[in-house]
Design a protein around this motif. Structure first.
Motif, PDB file in Angstrom:
ATOM      1  N   GLY A   1       0.816  -1.205   0.000  1.00 48.29           N
ATOM      2  CA  GLY A   1       0.000   0.000   0.000  1.00 48.29           C
ATOM      3  C   GLY A   1       0.851   1.257   0.000  1.00 48.29           C
ATOM      4  N   GLU A   2       1.928   1.214   0.792  1.00 43.95           N
ATOM      5  CA  GLU A   2       2.833   2.358   0.847  1.00 43.95           C
ATOM      6  C   GLU A   2       3.474   2.597  -0.523  1.00 43.95           C
ATOM      7  OE1 GLU A   2       4.746   2.547   5.250  1.00 43.95           O
ATOM      8  OE2 GLU A   2       5.202   0.783   4.053  1.00 43.95           O
ATOM      9  N   PHE A   3       3.833   1.491  -1.179  1.00 43.43           N
ATOM     10  CA  PHE A   3       4.468   1.616  -2.495  1.00 43.43           C
ATOM     11  C   PHE A   3       3.503   2.225  -3.507  1.00 43.43           C
ATOM     12  CE2 PHE A   3       5.850  -0.376  -6.582  1.00 43.43           C
ATOM     13  CZ  PHE A   3       7.021   0.355  -6.696  1.00 43.43           C
ATOM     14  N   GLU A   4       2.233   1.783  -3.424  1.00 44.69           N
ATOM     15  CA  GLU A   4       1.227   2.364  -4.324  1.00 44.69           C
ATOM     16  C   GLU A   4       1.112   3.869  -4.100  1.00 44.69           C
ATOM     17  OE1 GLU A   4      -0.639   0.983  -6.747  1.00 44.69           O
ATOM     18  OE2 GLU A   4       0.470  -0.890  -6.503  1.00 44.69           O
ATOM     19  N   THR A   5       1.053   4.237  -2.828  1.00 39.97           N
ATOM     20  CA  THR A   5       0.946   5.664  -2.505  1.00 39.97           C
ATOM     21  C   THR A   5       2.167   6.419  -3.013  1.00 39.97           C
ATOM     22  OG1 THR A   5       0.038   4.808  -0.465  1.00 39.97           O
ATOM     23  CG2 THR A   5       0.242   7.185  -0.622  1.00 39.97           C
ATOM     24  N   TYR A   6       3.325   5.812  -2.831  1.00 43.55           N
ATOM     25  CA  TYR A   6       4.560   6.453  -3.280  1.00 43.55           C
ATOM     26  C   TYR A   6       4.528   6.665  -4.790  1.00 43.55           C
ATOM     27  CZ  TYR A   6       9.554   6.922  -4.299  1.00 43.55           C
ATOM     28  OH  TYR A   6      10.767   7.352  -4.754  1.00 43.55           O
ATOM     29  N   LEU A   7       4.090   5.636  -5.515  1.00 45.12           N
ATOM     30  CA  LEU A   7       3.998   5.747  -6.978  1.00 45.12           C
ATOM     31  C   LEU A   7       3.041   6.866  -7.359  1.00 45.12           C
ATOM     32  CD1 LEU A   7       3.958   2.136  -8.442  1.00 45.12           C
ATOM     33  CD2 LEU A   7       5.803   3.791  -8.391  1.00 45.12           C
ATOM     34  N   GLU A   8       1.877   6.877  -6.703  1.00 39.36           N
ATOM     35  CA  GLU A   8       0.849   7.868  -7.044  1.00 39.36           C
ATOM     36  C   GLU A   8       1.311   9.285  -6.726  1.00 39.36           C
ATOM     37  OE1 GLU A   8      -2.981   7.252  -5.230  1.00 39.36           O
ATOM     38  OE2 GLU A   8      -3.045   5.212  -6.053  1.00 39.36           O
TER      39      GLU A   8
ATOM     40  N   GLY B   1      -2.623  -1.169   1.433  1.00 36.44           N
ATOM     41  CA  GLY B   1      -3.361  -0.869   0.213  1.00 36.44           C
ATOM     42  C   GLY B   1      -4.674  -1.621   0.128  1.00 36.44           C
ATOM     43  N   MET B   2      -5.341  -1.782   1.279  1.00 37.37           N
ATOM     44  CA  MET B   2      -6.601  -2.535   1.302  1.00 37.37           C
ATOM     45  C   MET B   2      -7.761  -1.598   1.575  1.00 37.37           C
ATOM     46  SD  MET B   2      -5.205  -5.823   3.356  1.00 37.37           S
ATOM     47  CE  MET B   2      -6.706  -6.329   4.074  1.00 37.37           C
ATOM     48  N   ASN B   3      -8.894  -1.943   1.015  1.00 34.43           N
ATOM     49  CA  ASN B   3     -10.124  -1.225   1.316  1.00 34.43           C
ATOM     50  C   ASN B   3     -10.963  -2.116   2.227  1.00 34.43           C
ATOM     51  OD1 ASN B   3     -12.411   0.240   1.416  1.00 34.43           O
ATOM     52  ND2 ASN B   3     -12.743   0.366  -0.799  1.00 34.43           N
ATOM     53  N   PRO B   4     -11.246  -1.674   3.472  1.00 38.32           N
ATOM     54  CA  PRO B   4     -11.947  -2.547   4.424  1.00 38.32           C
ATOM     55  C   PRO B   4     -13.293  -3.038   3.907  1.00 38.32           C
ATOM     56  CG  PRO B   4     -11.102  -0.613   5.533  1.00 38.32           C
ATOM     57  CD  PRO B   4     -10.855  -0.401   4.082  1.00 38.32           C
ATOM     58  N   ILE B   5     -13.971  -2.211   3.109  1.00 37.72           N
ATOM     59  CA  ILE B   5     -15.284  -2.595   2.591  1.00 37.72           C
ATOM     60  C   ILE B   5     -15.188  -3.893   1.784  1.00 37.72           C
ATOM     61  CG2 ILE B   5     -16.861  -1.944   0.717  1.00 37.72           C
ATOM     62  CD1 ILE B   5     -17.746  -0.707   3.223  1.00 37.72           C
TER      63      ILE B   5
END
Lengths: 512, 232
Positions: A171-178, B160-164
């Motif tokens: 998730g952090e990597f995705e945010t970093y990319l974005e 990078g997860m959406n809880p929903i």
């Protein structure tokens, strides 16, 4: 902003403790969390590295409790300390107190550390497989050879602008990319960066051609030529496509990897892997290079300078000169505390943990080579295996072991990883002053045939004793051997026998 | 164990084994180990007899063996004598140790149990870290604090997860409800407001469609907890 330019008030404030104390570092994690989420820790334990600035004051100010702070610190807490050093937790609190604590734990550790004289070396690869057969000798972190290497500009650096990408969660990597990488500005900068790389490439070709024609390209001419070599947008796109295609073949050793890591200012991959693009060599070699050449390739980037300001020594190849016995083959050993023996409280560990100058390290000898399982050896004999095995409850001061500190590295968490070896017996004898048996052995070896077995003078076996002092060794040899005392804790300032004798000699010499 | 057996196994054997020496090897050391009072009695007895009954036969025995070996100087005798001395010294040391253990009010295990902290490479300590006060702090077991946004950041964002989308994953949902099935507060979960709302909605949805009980954690989770003894 220079100090001289600012006003007197500004100067006064800048040099005051109120402003000059740096902000503390975040507290280090002492204990790793287990999967169960349980941990043992102490909030008052000594941290592996200091987080607060330690401050001192002059004795006269100390008597008044004046530490240059808003209010005086209580003399009761500071005046009678051996090393009156404090750390300031808070300069002022809502309760109108200055929150402080003793900083002697770390200042004393530094003092002891400096007395040991340990050089800090580059991190060695952790793998100990067959691929490590060409393991290099430890090199100092201050070596200048890397910083002048244009092919690997990142080798001598320890701080990078880019975050540690390998340590990111998905998730952090995705945010970093974005947020960082795929912004419009960043994309334009990347195109510009590629264009510059192309210009450099083309200039290099021109230079080579000019060299081949016999008229080297001057710097001014090259600068003139530069704008004309600037590629069009289509050319840049084509170049990028080429890089991508090559990357599919070369993977991590590709040109694209090198460009990206220098664009993002990330810790690079190894120089050899990058310098040989397209040559898919032996995979083991490549992996090995990835591990050895760049210290930060596969672990977290360091949080401090690789020496952490602890030492500026570049080598431990130092021969110590003893005042009585001359140059020594081994440096003076250090008495370390066995903080955790191999067996104890139901658990049995591979190696004992030693505390050397207040820093915990592993006993260099593992349990495979043990011999000390029997009962306590005689009082006279110092047995490191026995000391490492289990707590001796009758030994005053606890288990101790003589070691030679060798090298140290600072790991990515800022902890000191000290490497020690068990002390040489002769070095222990010299340190503790029990050298009679060495003299006897040497005399016995010399007696049958005097010179041929003797190594040339100046070597460890035949030290040059000098001639400035009267040779007092002969009477020593004729004395009956004194009973050897058991190894005991010796403070850093305590004298041993030989040092006392040396001082006596010097006193006598002074009187004459 | 009698020394006779040990000496009989030697390749070079003395012609006879000093019979007087046997007495000390067949001493009460082994029997005494069977009970504490026995050990104490043995220690007392041996201490009392140390100077009189114990030393005398030893010297006599050694003298006898030396006189015998003087006529027939064999290596076996020498070896035997050294073994005799070694074993005697070992027994003496054992007796001394037993006596010292009795006199002491603590044992080695007591001391080892006090040194709680598991030292790791790179730890720095000062004398106070070795004190009992500090070691007692390491004895206490603490629970992992909930990750707050300040310390660790939003977990859902990190992964990078959406809880929903995770409403069917009852093990994730169970982490965000209390023992009594109540949705946890955002200061406990450490989620940012958007994700906290999504998580609450996902939990309500899971309960609504009957995937999760509303007044306790999911039975599978409770079962696992009971088996492993791990608490949430």
């Amino acid at each position: 902003m220079s100090k001289a330019a600012s006003s007197p008030t500004a100067r006064l404030l800048q040099s005051s403790r109120l402003f000059s104390l740096p902000r503390p570092l975040p507290p280090p994690l002492l204990e790793t969390l287990t999967a169960g989420g349980r941990f043992r820790a102490s909030d008052t334990a000594t941290a592996p590295y200091p987080t607060h600035q330690a401050i001192a004051t002059t004795p006269t100010s100390l008597a008044r409790g004046d530490w240059g702070l808003k209010r005086a610190l209580p003399a009761k807490a500071t005046r009678h300390q051996t090393t009156p050093h404090v750390r300031i937790v808070a300069q002022d609190t809502p309760e109108h107190i200055t929150d402080f604590a003793s900083a002697s734990d770390h200042t004393q550790t530094v003092q002891k550390w400096l007395e040991m004289g340990v050089p800090i070396v580059k991190k060695q690869p952790t793998r100990t497989s067959y691929s490590n057969s060409n393991r290099k000798p430890p090199t100092t972190v201050f070596s200048a050879d890397d910083s002048t290497d244009p092919a690997n500009p990142s080798a001598s650096r320890w701080k990078f602008d880019s975050p540690w990408i390998a340590g990111m969660q998905s998730g952090e990597f995705e945010t970093y990319l974005e947020k960082v990488v795929s912004g419009k500005k960043k994309k334009a900068a990347w195109k510009n960066f590629l264009a510059e790389a192309m210009v450099e490439d083309r200039l290099a070709t021109k230079r080579r051609e000019a060299q081949a024609n016999g008229e080297p390209l001057s710097w001014a001419a090259a600068e003139e030529m530069r704008p004309s070599l600037w590629p069009t947008a289509e050319e840049v796109d084509k170049f990028q496509k080429e890089l991508r295609d090559n990357h599919a073949v070369d993977n991590l050793s590709s040109e694209l990897t090198r460009l990206i890591s220098s664009f993002l200012d990330a810790p690079g991959l190894s120089s050899t892997a990058v310098a040989n693009p397209g040559k898919t060599q032996d995979m083991f070699n490549l992996l090995n290079d990835l591990d050895t050449d760049d210290q930060f390739a596969d672990s977290a980037p360091p949080s401090t300078h690789p020496a952490a300001g602890l030492s500026h020594l570049q080598t431990n190849a130092i021969m110590e000169n003893h005042p009585l016995y001359g140059p020594q083959a081994h440096r003076a050993p250090v008495l370390s505390r066995v903080v955790r023996p191999r067996s104890g409280a139901g658990s049995k560990e591979h190696v004992a943990k030693l505390g050397v100058a207040g820093i915990v390290t592993n006993d260099p000898v593992s349990s495979n080579a043990t011999s000390g399982f029997g009962s306590r050896p005689g009082q006279q004999k110092y047995d490191p295996d026995y000391m490492a095995n289990q707590i001796d409850i009758d030994l005053a001061g606890g288990n101790k072991m003589w070691v030679h500190p060798r090298t140290a590295t600072i790991d990515e968490k800022g902890r000191i990883r000290l490497e020690v070896s068990r002390a040489n017996n002769e070095a222990i004898a010299v340190k503790t002053g029990n050298v009679q048996h060495i003299h006897e052995q040497r005399a016995a070896a010399d007696r049958p045939m005097s010179s041929p077995r003797m190594p040339p003078p100046g070597n460890p076996g035949n030290a040059k004793f000098g001639f400035s002092l009267p040779d007092r060794r002969q009477p020593m040899r004729s004395q009956p051997r004194p009973p050897r005392s058991p190894p005991r804790a010796r403070s850093l300032h305590e004298e041993n026998e030989s040092e006392k004798r040396f001082r006596d000699l010097m006193d006598k010499g002074g009187k004459q | 164990m009698s020394l006779e057996y040990a000496l009989k196994r030697l390749a070079i054997r003395p012609s006879t084994v000093c019979t007087q020496c046997r007495r000390m090897f067949a001493s009460s050391a082994n029997r005494s180990a069977q009970s504490a009072t026995g050990a104490f009695a043995a220690v007392l007895q041996s201490n009392r007899d140390q100077d009189t009954a114990h030393r005398a036969p030893r010297t006599r025995g050694l003298a006898a063996s030396t006189t015998r070996s003087a006529g027939n100087p064999s290596k076996g005798i020498e070896l035997g004598r050294s073994m005799v001395q070694e074993i005697a010294a070992g027994q003496q040391a054992k007796r001394d140790a037993a006596l010292a253990d009795l006199q002491r009010s603590y044992t080695r295990q007591d001391l080892e149990r006090q040194a709680v902290r598991k030292w790791k490479v790179g730890d720095v300590y000062s004398p106070s870290d070795l004190s009992g006060y500090e070691q007692a702090k390491w004895k206490r077991i603490s629970r992992k604090p909930y990750p707050t946004r300040k310390t660790k950041g939003d977990v859902m964002d990190q992964l990078g997860m959406n809880p929903i989308n995770e409403y069917k994953n009852f093990s994730i949902m169970s982490e965000y409800v209390s023992n009594m099935g109540r949705i946890q507060h955002r200061k406990e979960t450490g989620l940012r407001p958007v994700n906290q709302r999504r998580m609450a909605k996902a939990i309500r949805r899971a309960i609504g469609v009957g995937l999760m009980p509303s007044t306790y954690r999911h039975p599978e989770i409770i079962k696992g907890t009971l088996e492993t003894g791990r608490r949430f």
